[in-house]
Design an enzyme around this catalytic site. Structure first.
Site, PDB file in Angstrom:
ATOM      1  N   CYS A   1      64.244 -79.192  56.387  1.00 44.40           N
ATOM      2  CA  CYS A   1      63.946 -79.889  55.141  1.00 44.40           C
ATOM      3  C   CYS A   1      63.816 -78.938  53.959  1.00 44.40           C
ATOM      4  O   CYS A   1      63.668 -79.391  52.822  1.00 44.40           O
ATOM      5  CB  CYS A   1      62.659 -80.703  55.290  1.00 44.40           C
ATOM      6  SG  CYS A   1      62.773 -82.024  56.519  1.00 44.40           S
TER       7      CYS A   1
ATOM      8  N   ARG B   1      64.946 -86.611  50.075  1.00 42.42           N
ATOM      9  CA  ARG B   1      64.979 -86.791  51.529  1.00 42.42           C
ATOM     10  C   ARG B   1      63.566 -86.811  52.106  1.00 42.42           C
ATOM     11  O   ARG B   1      63.226 -87.700  52.894  1.00 42.42           O
ATOM     12  CB  ARG B   1      65.797 -85.660  52.145  1.00 42.42           C
ATOM     13  CG  ARG B   1      65.794 -85.607  53.659  1.00 42.42           C
ATOM     14  CD  ARG B   1      66.393 -84.287  54.112  1.00 42.42           C
ATOM     15  NE  ARG B   1      66.654 -84.246  55.528  1.00 42.42           N
ATOM     16  CZ  ARG B   1      67.121 -83.180  56.178  1.00 42.42           C
ATOM     17  NH1 ARG B   1      67.359 -82.073  55.483  1.00 42.42           N
ATOM     18  NH2 ARG B   1      67.333 -83.195  57.460  1.00 42.42           N
TER      19      ARG B   1
END
Length: 281
Positions: A180, A226
């Site tokens: 991430c 995200r």
């Protein structure tokens, strides 16, 4: 004769680099972070293929290179040799660029190398990133993504707090993992952006440099979105939903958002930079 020489070069490079590709397919390319390597090589082969007519034209106007090409070939061979002896995959993959450039120069001439300049440069994106570089950049990126996501969600009314790279929302805790952080997605998106610019054929160098630079913050924004989506799904639908199909699709969401941002930025740059019509892809 030329086709036979080109075929022999391709076969020789395949035999030489097959062990390297086999090793990468079991290690670095098998990971989600740097699994784009084979795609980069396939795109490189396609880019060279679509330039085949221009390469043939270069052959008709130029002669095969001499000593300079062999010096470049030996330099690439030395890099490859050091990489094999010391088991440094970075050197082994990096050596493919000068060796391939030298091989093209020996058969077709330096004019053909100039035609293939972008495909040769594009191979850089298939070279695995050094572990030290990844580790050094991933940590601050995770911190930044976590902080921005926390600030946006908190200011929009969600009960979000943060401890390092752990986001706490309601009764749930979410760890912002290395994937991430967005380092490898930045690398991949930069490759996509450069490929897009090359295929579209924008001629203004300043515009191309600006778009290439802007891909980095666009990738960062996409990673923040995200993470925020995963936090919101977890908060509203539970941990199982956040770690299930939505988490698996998060990578696709990332690239979709980043590509939309890239196309939008390209449209804005169209308003600033006036250039001749792009060449046909």
């Amino acid at each position: 004769m030329v086709r036979m020489a080109g075929l022999l070069i391709v076969l020789g490079l395949v035999v030489m680099y097959w062990p390297v590709f086999a090793l990468l397919s079991k290690t670095v390319w098998a990971s989600d972070e740097q699994g784009h390597g084979p795609i980069i090589l396939a795109v490189t082969a396609w880019l060279i293929w679509v330039r085949r007519e221009r390469i043939a034209q270069a052959l008709s106007t130029d002669k095969p290179a001499g000593v300079s090409a062999w010096v470049l070939f030996v330099a690439g061979l030395c890099i490859y040799f050091v990489g094999r002896v010391q088991n440094i995959v970075l050197f082994q993959m990096l050596s493919l660029i000068p060796m391939l450039a030298a091989a093209v120069a020996v058969v077709f001439g330096w004019a053909a190398v100039r035609v293939c300049a972008f495909p040769l440069f594009f191979i850089l994106f298939a070279v695995p990133l050094p572990g030290q570089v990844v580790d050094a950049l991933t940590a601050p990126l995770k911190q930044a993504v976590s902080w921005v996501a926390e600030q946006i969600l908190w200011r929009t009314g969600y009960p979000v707090s943060r401890s390092g790279v752990i986001l706490m929302v309601g009764q749930y805790q979410l760890l912002v993992a290395d994937a991430c952080a967005g380092l490898n997605s930045m690398f991949t998106l930069e490759a996509l952006g450069l490929l897009y610019m090359n295929v579209v054929g924008h001629t203004n160098k300043v515009r191309n440099v600006l778009l290439a630079i802007l891909i980095i913050p666009m990738s960062f924004i996409a990673n923040v979105i995200r993470v925020m989506i995963l936090v919101l799904v977890t908060y509203h639908f539970g941990d199982e939903a956040g770690q299930g199909a939505v988490h698996g699709a998060a990578g696709m969401i990332l690239f979709l958002v980043a590509l939309i941002l890239m196309f939008f930025m390209d449209m804005l740059l169209n308003l600033v930079f006036k250039e001749r019509a792009p060449r046909a892809a």
